[in-house]
Enzyme design. Structure first.
Site, mmCIF file in Angstrom:
data_model
loop_
_atom_site.group_PDB
_atom_site.id
_atom_site.type_symbol
_atom_site.label_atom_id
_atom_site.label_comp_id
_atom_site.label_asym_id
_atom_site.label_seq_id
_atom_site.Cartn_x
_atom_site.Cartn_y
_atom_site.Cartn_z
ATOM 1 N N LYS A 176 50.606 40.540 39.303
ATOM 2 C CA LYS A 176 51.089 39.072 39.023
ATOM 3 C C LYS A 176 50.017 39.255 37.703
ATOM 4 O O LYS A 176 49.023 39.728 37.523
ATOM 5 C CB LYS A 176 50.352 38.150 39.154
ATOM 6 C CG LYS A 176 51.277 36.673 38.655
ATOM 7 C CD LYS A 176 50.463 35.582 39.134
ATOM 8 C CE LYS A 176 49.324 35.227 38.214
ATOM 9 N NZ LYS A 176 49.685 35.014 36.548
ATOM 10 N N GLU A 252 36.418 41.376 38.691
ATOM 11 C CA GLU A 252 35.473 41.496 37.947
ATOM 12 C C GLU A 252 36.129 40.245 37.126
ATOM 13 O O GLU A 252 37.087 40.025 36.167
ATOM 14 C CB GLU A 252 36.349 43.040 37.155
ATOM 15 C CG GLU A 252 35.549 43.409 36.293
ATOM 16 C CD GLU A 252 36.362 42.800 34.515
ATOM 17 O OE1 GLU A 252 35.374 42.455 34.091
ATOM 18 O OE2 GLU A 252 37.086 43.736 34.430
ATOM 19 N N CYS A 286 35.669 41.588 27.920
ATOM 20 C CA CYS A 286 34.744 41.277 29.068
ATOM 21 C C CYS A 286 33.263 41.529 28.902
ATOM 22 O O CYS A 286 32.508 41.459 28.804
ATOM 23 C CB CYS A 286 35.278 41.307 29.999
ATOM 24 S SG CYS A 286 36.336 42.564 30.451
ATOM 25 N N GLU A 380 30.495 32.695 27.374
ATOM 26 C CA GLU A 380 31.261 33.589 26.730
ATOM 27 C C GLU A 380 32.407 32.846 25.486
ATOM 28 O O GLU A 380 33.487 32.687 25.839
ATOM 29 C CB GLU A 380 32.201 34.135 27.875
ATOM 30 C CG GLU A 380 33.577 35.468 27.166
ATOM 31 C CD GLU A 380 34.016 35.965 28.599
ATOM 32 O OE1 GLU A 380 34.630 37.338 28.994
ATOM 33 O OE2 GLU A 380 34.748 35.979 29.377
#
Length: 479
Positions: A176, A252, A286, A380
């Site tokens: 997906k 992750e 990331c 973040e």
């Protein structure tokens, strides 16, 4: 012309069960460029069923490693032959500069398939010496059906990072992709069928997460492994869903990478790598070194050089080979990132350079004067924004670097070999880069600590996750 992308299920490109579609918007043009099948739980279920049948009854899990490797190498050849279409798909979907999709992401996707095909074929299993008359050894059989959920910031590359090892070890896959970047997943699955991967071995379903395809996949009892890359709160929801079926998972997730520059560093090198560490893919990485700690002795000199290098980056059309900073992936994400710039000013910090650009672009931004506990330092942002803070000594730098919920990666710049070893050991992260950034060996473990993830992938670590290791003990002495 608006292009069309369907699901790939059981070897065929198909519309959604209910016929629903959605549009993928080109961030550079801010206009739809593709119509995509919008999946539901029913589409997830039929993809899992196709993968289940292909695993339980098909030839793929029973093939020898060299046979599967031959097919995966053909797929890698086709990726390289169709590199321009794949690169343009990711650029159109999420605004990544074509220099990155063409120059890095597509070649790395092909490399992922080649590496894991060969790694699976040549990696030895263990034999265990036992008492006389007995022999024990390990077998690494495929785990079954893998649900792979990929992010939008490296659509093709990170999809291949999941799909390649899963297939190489004999599993079947339901991929997906992120709803923001669906096109290259369908293109990849088309190429996989052309390469000779049997029907049902590699399936793609498009759609959203909660209440849609993503949730259905993570809750499916027909799934044997879940591998996910994405935002940390989404990872928590996936973990809760997987727990109900005791489905092993690899997560992750987010990061807030610390980049530590010591006074003895080569400043030219440190500036060059630090620019790459925070502004690659317009900061939508990331692994970005978005917390930049600079020793006070060189703070101002480094900051001056860094600012000049940031302001020199070419901002523009992502289809232009010269562009280094393109638009952010969506209007919503642009609002999120610019909201952090406003928040920094409200909290007393200063945007030294950067800010809002044309369209959905954010210029390379540098924040100074923030505190260690400020939200812009702790959270973040996922855009071309770096917070620069001074430090006095090694212990202070390590303490500040570790002062975050995340633990994906860190960087440090120094000429002192002993310091490099000390600091690398002290940083609570999954990867440390010393005097460089984003240099990968696919055999090495990749993953994070804390809110950055669970588990590791890469090389033998991927084998551990995508297989069901089995101990076989045999009596060989009839007496």
């Amino acid at each position: 012309m608006v292009e069309s992308f369907g699901h790939i299920v059981g070897g065929h490109e198909v519309p959604s069960v209910d016929g629903a579609t959605f549009q993928s918007v080109d961030p550079g043009e801010r206009e739809p460029w593709a119509t995509v099948a919008l999946g539901s739980a029913a589409d997830a279920d039929r993809a899992v069923a196709a993968a289940r049948t292909a695993f339980d009854e098909g030839p793929w899990p029973e093939m020898g490693y060299p046979e599967r490797a031959e097919v995966l190498h053909r797929l890698a050849d086709l990726i390289e032959a169709n590199a321009e279409a794949l690169a343009l798909a990711d650029t159109a979907d999420m605004g990544k500069p074509i220099s990155e999709t063409r120059g890095h992401d597509v070649p790395r996707a092909a490399q992922n398939f080649r590496f894991f095909a060969d790694h699976a074929a040549i990696t030895a299993a263990e034999a265990f010496p036992m008492a006389s008359g007995y022999h024990a050894f390990a077998q690494y059989g495929p785990a079954g059906v893998v649900a792979a959920i990929a992010p939008w910031n490296f659509p093709l590359m990170l999809a291949s990072w999941k799909v390649a090892p899963a297939l190489a070890w004999g599993n079947t896959v339901v991929l997906k992709p992120a709803e923001q970047s669906p096109a290259s997943a369908t293109l990849l699955a088309r190429l996989a069928l052309e390469a000779g991967i049997p029907p049902g071995v590699f399936n793609v379903v498009h759609g959203y997460g909660p209440g849609s395809v993503g949730q259905a996949l993570t809750e499916s009892p027909g799934v044997d492994r879940i591998t996910f890359t994405g935002e940390s709160n989404t990872g928590r929801a996936i973990s809760a869903a997987a727990a109900r079926n005791l489905t092993p998972l690899s997560l992750e997730m987010g990061g807030k990478g610390a980049n530590i520059v010591f006074a003895d560093a080569d400043l030219d090198q440190a500036v060059e790598w630090s620019i790459k560490a925070v502004y690659t893919n317009s900061g939508q990485v990331c692994l970005a070194g978005s917390r930049l700690y600079v020793q006070r002795d060189i703070y101002q000199e480094f900051l001056d050089r860094f600012r000049a290098a940031a302001e020199a980056l070419v901002v523009g059309d992502p289809r232009d080979e010269a562009t280094r900073i393109g638009p952010l992936s969506s209007r919503e994400h642009h609002e999120k990132v610019t909201g952090y710039l406003d928040l920094a000013v409200r909290d007393g910090a200063r945007v030294l350079t950067g800010g809002r650009g044309p369209g959905w672009t954010v210029l390379p931004s540098v924040i100074v004067g923030a505190g260690q506990r400020d939200r812009v330092t702790q959270e973040e942002i996922f855009g071309p924004v770096v917070v620069v803070l001074p430090f006095d000594d090694e212990n202070g730098a390590v303490q500040a670097a570790n002062d975050t919920p995340y633990g994906l990666n860190a960087m440090l710049f120094t000429k002192d070999l002993s310091r490099a070893h000390r600091v690398s050991r002290a940083l609570r992260v999954g990867t440390v880069w010393t005097n460089c950034f984003f240099v990968r060996d696919l055999r090495a473990p990749f993953g994070g600590a804390g809110d950055s993830g669970v588990g590791r992938e890469g090389g033998a670590y991927s084998r551990e996750f995508f297989t069901e290791p089995k101990a076989v003990v045999m009596r060989i002495d009839p007496a």
